[in-house]
Scaffold this motif. Sequence first.
Motif, PDB file in Angstrom:
ATOM      1  N   THR A 248       0.827  -1.217   0.000  1.00  0.00           N
ATOM      2  CA  THR A 248       0.000   0.000   0.000  1.00  0.00           C
ATOM      3  C   THR A 248       0.856   1.260   0.000  1.00  0.00           C
ATOM      4  N   GLY A 249       2.071   1.177  -0.524  1.00  0.00           N
ATOM      5  CA  GLY A 249       2.936   2.352  -0.554  1.00  0.00           C
ATOM      6  C   GLY A 249       2.377   3.452  -1.437  1.00  0.00           C
ATOM      7  N   GLY A 250       2.867   4.663  -1.229  1.00  0.00           N
ATOM      8  CA  GLY A 250       2.385   5.805  -1.988  1.00  0.00           C
ATOM      9  C   GLY A 250       3.027   5.911  -3.363  1.00  0.00           C
ATOM     10  N   SER A 251       2.428   6.723  -4.212  1.00  0.00           N
ATOM     11  CA  SER A 251       3.013   7.037  -5.522  1.00  0.00           C
ATOM     12  C   SER A 251       4.008   8.169  -5.302  1.00  0.00           C
ATOM     13  N   ALA A 451      -2.260  -5.594  -3.690  1.00  0.00           N
ATOM     14  CA  ALA A 451      -1.843  -4.188  -3.811  1.00  0.00           C
ATOM     15  C   ALA A 451      -3.058  -3.283  -3.804  1.00  0.00           C
ATOM     16  N   ALA A 452      -2.929  -2.116  -3.154  1.00  0.00           N
ATOM     17  CA  ALA A 452      -4.052  -1.180  -3.058  1.00  0.00           C
ATOM     18  C   ALA A 452      -3.532   0.239  -2.884  1.00  0.00           C
ATOM     19  N   GLY A 453      -4.439   1.200  -3.069  1.00  0.00           N
ATOM     20  CA  GLY A 453      -4.070   2.610  -2.909  1.00  0.00           C
ATOM     21  C   GLY A 453      -3.245   3.105  -4.079  1.00  0.00           C
ATOM     22  N   ASP A 454      -2.396   4.099  -3.823  1.00  0.00           N
ATOM     23  CA  ASP A 454      -1.551   4.656  -4.880  1.00  0.00           C
ATOM     24  C   ASP A 454      -0.698   3.583  -5.536  1.00  0.00           C
ATOM     25  N   MET A 455      -0.318   2.560  -4.782  1.00  0.00           N
ATOM     26  CA  MET A 455       0.502   1.478  -5.318  1.00  0.00           C
ATOM     27  C   MET A 455      -0.186   0.796  -6.496  1.00  0.00           C
ATOM     28  N   ARG A 456      -1.520   0.754  -6.455  1.00  0.00           N
ATOM     29  CA  ARG A 456      -2.282   0.098  -7.515  1.00  0.00           C
ATOM     30  C   ARG A 456      -2.882   1.084  -8.515  1.00  0.00           C
TER      31      ARG A 456
END
Length: 488
Positions: A248-251, A451-456
Amino acid sequence: MGKVTGFMEFERQEEGYKPVPERLKHYKEFVIGLDDGQSKVQAARCMDCGTPFCNSGCPVNNIIPDFNDLVYQGDWKNAITVLHSTNNFPEFTGRICPAPCEAACTLNVNDDPVGIKSIEHAIIDRAWAEGWVAPQPARHKTGKSVAVVGSGPAGLAAAQQLARAGHDVTVFEKNDRVGGLLRYGIPDFKMEKTHIDRRVAQMEAEGVVFRTGVLVGAMPAGSKVTNDAKETISADELKAQFDAVLLTGGSEQSRDLPVPGRELEGIHFAMEFLPQQNKVNAGDKLKKQLRADGKHVIVIGGGDTGSDCVGTSNRHGALSVTQFEVMPQPPEQENKPLVWPYWPLKLRTSSSHEEGCSREFAISTKAFIGEKGKVTGLQTVHVEMKDGKLVEIAGTEKEYKADLVLLAMGFVNPVASVLEAFNVDKDARGNARATTEFTGGYATNVEKVFAAGDMRRGQSLVVWAIREGRQAARAVDEFLMGFSDLPR
């Protein structure tokens, strides 16, 4: 519905701001929220529509008419229960969400929308003050373990949901404090970090374990991404130790501007500039903080990150701040019959702009100029849209003085090394390839890795990150248990 004719009787009331000279002296929040009476009046404007478009306009699908009615009735405790049923962290969204729900409000067709965001802000602040926000530990443990990589809003939402489902959850964060881009990407004057800290305390009481300063995989050499890691752990180790892994890391890979002179000293990414001030605010001692004191600052990029650079530069004491946007200036008022209930393109003036900033639209930087290796200015030209492309307008060339240039043109993708460490397939934009299908959603090509959030999805809003974290938590829970009672 509290008051049938409320939308005809009452006008929209905005939250207030403390005076500019006062708020420029510190990094604390300066928004003056609605009091109980004002919130009740604003909630009375809700029309309780047959089809409440605000629900679908909100990425987490907040049940907005319901909590509006409860606020009107003075039932604040049930209002926070309704709000928490769809949103783990309304104190985040109530402060920094751009409120797409308000754009979708039916009243917005021909009037000012209901102040949904300000009501949400009032509900959660009241809930914390009354002690209604308490840990909700799982009654039964499943014996399953999950590693969540990244502690931004997606990671926090997923971790909380999974812990409440009974799983043993460990969150890994490469920086020294929990919060991801919430912590180091958003200035404290937009959202003080005590809001993160008390949620972390709640989640720890629910059984979530946080491991900060731990880098998963390896950071590329020369990376400008904030990284305080003191230890590393491999992807293989995580997969061996946990029953599921959620990325779930950021972009965080900033978009660069490769024009002549880019190598000059004094040109920095916004995410080199903003995290340093947040660290100083938290009590850290930095040897060489990047500051705007007494400088002519140019911010390239007209979005929220650029606005945050403007506000921070003004608090430093910049001589001047100018913000560039390559796109034409949008209209001050959108064409509501054409765009409602969707997010409209219109001119948005932030509180940071009001504190002091010149704005230039339809302008492109052709080169950086400097002396003795340091930037002293920019060569620019105005552009216009022709056949879907931006083309230069002859005779509009100009030079701007600059001692500090901040690149705030968005983010292109997450740090690739994390995905490469897990051998996760990437899409055309460099994000983790994973669908959002109801069954098997958020799963990558690698067994038990999600994977979720900015990571996806790439760079997006906090509210979208919370949505994805919640939905991914359900997908992981279903993968581990064969079924899931978590809401999607």
